[in-house]
Design a protein around this motif. Structure first.
Motif, mmCIF file in Angstrom:
data_model
loop_
_atom_site.group_PDB
_atom_site.id
_atom_site.type_symbol
_atom_site.label_atom_id
_atom_site.label_comp_id
_atom_site.label_asym_id
_atom_site.label_seq_id
_atom_site.Cartn_x
_atom_site.Cartn_y
_atom_site.Cartn_z
ATOM 1 N N GLU A 99 5.027 20.825 8.119
ATOM 2 C CA GLU A 99 5.548 21.262 6.826
ATOM 3 C C GLU A 99 7.075 21.200 6.794
ATOM 4 N N GLN A 100 7.713 21.602 7.879
ATOM 5 C CA GLN A 100 9.170 21.533 7.933
ATOM 6 C C GLN A 100 9.662 20.092 7.855
ATOM 7 N N SER A 101 8.935 19.196 8.512
ATOM 8 C CA SER A 101 9.318 17.781 8.455
ATOM 9 C C SER A 101 9.166 17.238 7.041
ATOM 10 N N VAL A 102 8.070 17.620 6.373
ATOM 11 C CA VAL A 102 7.856 17.165 4.996
ATOM 12 C C VAL A 102 8.937 17.728 4.077
ATOM 13 N N GLU A 103 9.274 19.003 4.252
ATOM 14 C CA GLU A 103 10.326 19.598 3.426
ATOM 15 C C GLU A 103 11.656 18.887 3.633
ATOM 16 N N ALA A 104 11.924 18.492 4.869
ATOM 17 C CA ALA A 104 13.193 17.813 5.151
ATOM 18 C C ALA A 104 13.208 16.389 4.612
ATOM 19 N N LEU A 105 12.043 15.724 4.658
ATOM 20 C CA LEU A 105 11.988 14.314 4.259
ATOM 21 C C LEU A 105 11.644 14.119 2.789
ATOM 22 N N ALA A 106 11.075 15.156 2.145
ATOM 23 C CA ALA A 106 10.573 14.991 0.777
ATOM 24 C C ALA A 106 11.655 14.538 -0.210
ATOM 25 N N PRO A 107 12.854 15.162 -0.227
ATOM 26 C CA PRO A 107 13.852 14.711 -1.213
ATOM 27 C C PRO A 107 14.202 13.237 -1.066
ATOM 28 N N GLU A 108 14.418 12.810 0.159
ATOM 29 C CA GLU A 108 14.750 11.399 0.370
ATOM 30 C C GLU A 108 13.573 10.505 0.024
ATOM 31 N N LEU A 109 12.350 10.954 0.381
ATOM 32 C CA LEU A 109 11.155 10.177 0.053
ATOM 33 C C LEU A 109 10.990 10.054 -1.449
ATOM 34 N N ARG A 110 11.186 11.165 -2.174
ATOM 35 C CA ARG A 110 11.027 11.147 -3.630
ATOM 36 C C ARG A 110 11.991 10.157 -4.259
ATOM 37 N N GLU A 111 13.260 10.262 -3.877
ATOM 38 C CA GLU A 111 14.260 9.381 -4.479
ATOM 39 C C GLU A 111 14.020 7.922 -4.093
ATOM 40 N N GLY A 112 13.690 7.699 -2.820
ATOM 41 C CA GLY A 112 13.454 6.322 -2.374
ATOM 42 C C GLY A 112 12.262 5.698 -3.061
ATOM 43 N N LEU A 113 11.164 6.460 -3.179
ATOM 44 C CA LEU A 113 9.974 5.932 -3.843
ATOM 45 C C LEU A 113 10.223 5.725 -5.329
ATOM 46 N N SER A 114 10.984 6.630 -5.941
ATOM 47 C CA SER A 114 11.311 6.483 -7.359
ATOM 48 C C SER A 114 12.110 5.203 -7.597
ATOM 49 N N ARG A 115 13.105 4.967 -6.753
ATOM 50 C CA ARG A 115 13.898 3.724 -6.896
ATOM 51 C C ARG A 115 13.034 2.493 -6.658
ATOM 52 N N HIS A 116 12.109 2.603 -5.700
ATOM 53 C CA HIS A 116 11.230 1.455 -5.417
ATOM 54 C C HIS A 116 10.337 1.147 -6.611
ATOM 55 N N ILE A 117 9.754 2.178 -7.229
ATOM 56 C CA ILE A 117 8.878 1.961 -8.387
ATOM 57 C C ILE A 117 9.672 1.353 -9.537
ATOM 58 N N ALA A 118 10.842 1.941 -9.830
ATOM 59 C CA ALA A 118 11.655 1.431 -10.931
ATOM 60 C C ALA A 118 12.096 -0.005 -10.675
ATOM 61 N N GLY A 119 12.530 -0.283 -9.462
ATOM 62 C CA GLY A 119 12.973 -1.639 -9.139
ATOM 63 C C GLY A 119 11.842 -2.644 -9.197
ATOM 64 N N THR A 120 10.640 -2.235 -8.741
ATOM 65 C CA THR A 120 9.497 -3.146 -8.765
ATOM 66 C C THR A 120 9.093 -3.490 -10.190
ATOM 67 N N VAL A 121 9.025 -2.470 -11.063
ATOM 68 C CA VAL A 121 8.643 -2.720 -12.456
ATOM 69 C C VAL A 121 9.700 -3.559 -13.154
ATOM 70 N N ARG A 122 10.972 -3.277 -12.899
ATOM 71 C CA ARG A 122 12.045 -4.063 -13.516
ATOM 72 C C ARG A 122 11.985 -5.531 -13.096
ATOM 73 N N ALA A 123 11.557 -5.750 -11.852
ATOM 74 C CA ALA A 123 11.537 -7.124 -11.338
ATOM 75 C C ALA A 123 10.333 -7.925 -11.814
ATOM 76 N N TRP A 124 9.357 -7.261 -12.401
ATOM 77 C CA TRP A 124 8.188 -7.992 -12.883
ATOM 78 C C TRP A 124 8.575 -8.960 -13.996
ATOM 79 N N ASN A 125 7.916 -10.102 -14.008
ATOM 80 C CA ASN A 125 8.051 -11.043 -15.106
ATOM 81 C C ASN A 125 7.425 -10.435 -16.359
ATOM 82 N N ASP A 126 8.064 -10.642 -17.524
ATOM 83 C CA ASP A 126 7.566 -10.032 -18.764
ATOM 84 C C ASP A 126 6.118 -10.408 -19.041
#
Length: 422
Positions: free
Chosen positions: A354-381
């Motif tokens: 749980e402590q590891s998840v609490e420490a990694l969660a903010p970075e994981l959230r932001e990293g995954l959010s950027r990955h999702i946004a970047g992936t959708v933006r990169a899709w062909n229309d």
């Protein structure tokens, strides 16, 4: 990529909705020619509803009939905003730290790990997977460039090591609370046991006789003339030396204040002082370290050691009854049993996870959010439209069907109201 089944289902629903539009159009023409106002009102309103809903559904994905009508092709035109909103939605609703920790706590991962590891098949499976990783790591390390890099890194790190200071700190630690005297006691005990072995005394006797024969051959010859056996004399001398040394060792061991202990203290403290503060002594040690590391034999020895280790591991891991695999599987089962029978250990494991998840969660959230946004933006229309349309377009076609039928009914109601009022 959407499945062919979804594409076929979407095509069938489009055909059905379009067919219904054609049907109400034919019905409208027929009702007007035959003078059936009620039926014509229903068909006319149904046509309007069907075409309006067709326009609305198509406008989500593309420009209807290719015309540059404002606020159409909504999805491709707003792809960037859609990507950002989707990423934020997933980040805030699914990946917030509190929710992740709560779900993790409810899952009780330590208990699940314990149950999984206690299954002998799972323990063997884990051992097999780790063995595969080990084999791949060995193959990677066998690359000449990697070996050269690792050897260079080891030499560089060893070269940066303050050997004199490290040895001084270790000795200083050993002298705290007179722990070094305990080491001296162990050394004295081991030395006394070694000297007491018959083979050691015989070895000393033989050395004494050999030295006497080489250095004092005439005296040894005279001993023989007077009837003294040099071998027996050497044995007696060796026994006397061993007895005297053992007596001294016992005396030092039994007297905590023996002068030899004080001398040992003085030697240790003098070396600690020199290792920490004598720059000339420290420089000589550093130079000896550099000379040792630069010697070609060091690299050859390390490479040979690695080859032996690699060969043994590769040979063992290739066997069906590999010792390494058995040890790994046994360790995994033991860990599972300990977790299953020790609640405190399970609580500790869960808390650390749980402590590891609490420490990694903010970075994981932001990293995954950027990955999702970047992936959708990169899709062909076109790809984006096709994927979404094939995923939800079949349900959207029901809007067209409902619009046709509901529009017709509304038209029929309006015609009835108008007719009654007039």
């Amino acid at each position: 990529m959407a499945s062919p089944e979804k594409a076929a289902a979407l095509a069938r629903m489009k055909l059905l909705a379009t067919g219904l539009l054609v049907a109400v159009t034919v019905l409208f023409v027929f009702a007007r020619r035959e003078g059936l106002p009620w039926l014509a009102a229903f068909a006319e309103a149904a046509m309007i509803g069907a075409m309006a809903d067709w326009f609305a559904v198509v406008a989500l994905f593309r420009r209807p009939l290719g015309l540059p009508i404002p606020h159409t092709a909504i999805l491709p035109r707003n792809k960037a905003r859609l990507a950002d909103n989707l990423a934020v939605f997933i980040r805030d609703k699914f990946l917030d730290t509190h929710s992740l920790v709560g779900r993790l706590r409810a899952a009780n991962p330590a208990e699940r790990i314990a149950a999984w590891l206690q299954d002998e098949r799972n323990a063997r499976l884990l051992a097999d997977r780790l063995a595969v990783v080990a084999v791949q790591s060995l193959d990677f390390m066998d690359d000449r460039r990697v070996r050269r890099l690792v050897l260079h890194a080891l030499r560089r790190r060893a070269g940066d090591l303050d050997l004199a200071g490290t040895v001084g700190r270790v000795l200083n630690l050993l002298t705290e609370d007179r722990r070094h005297q305990g080491l001296l006691d162990d050394g004295l005990s081991k030395l006394a046991d070694w000297l007491g072995q018959p083979g050691v005394q015989q070895g000393f006797a033989g050395m004494i006789v050999d030295v006497a024969n080489k250095e004092y051959p005439k005296i040894v010859a005279m001993l023989g003339l007077v009837g003294i056996n040099p071998a027996e004399l050497g044995e007696k001398v060796a026994n006397g030396i061993v007895t005297g040394v053992n007596g001294l060792l016992a005396e030092v061991a039994n007297d905590p204040n023996h002068p030899r202990r004080a001398a040992f203290d003085e030697v240790i403290h003098r070396y600690i002082e020199r290792l920490q503060h004598d720059e000339g002594f420290r420089a000589r040690i550093e130079q000896a370290k550099r000379d040792f590391l630069a010697h070609p034999g060091v690299g050859t020895y390390l490479q040979g050691l690695w080859e032996d280790l690699r060969g043994w591991l590769a040979s063992d891991l290739a066997k069906p009854d590999s010792r390494v695999r058995r040890k790994i599987a046994s360790a995994a089962s033991a860990i599972g049993a300990s977790l299953a029978t020790n609640p405190a250990l399970r609580d500790s494991v869960n808390e650390h996870i749980e402590q590891s998840v609490e420490a990694l969660a903010p970075e994981l959230r932001e990293g995954l959010s950027r990955h999702i946004a970047g992936t959708v933006r990169a899709w062909n229309d076109e790809d984006l439209v096709r994927e979404i349309e094939q995923s939800v377009g079949r349900d959207l076609q029901f809007i067209r069907l409902n619009g046709t039928l509901v529009g017709g009914l509304i038209g029929l109601v309006l015609y009835a109201v108008t007719h009654l009022i007039s």
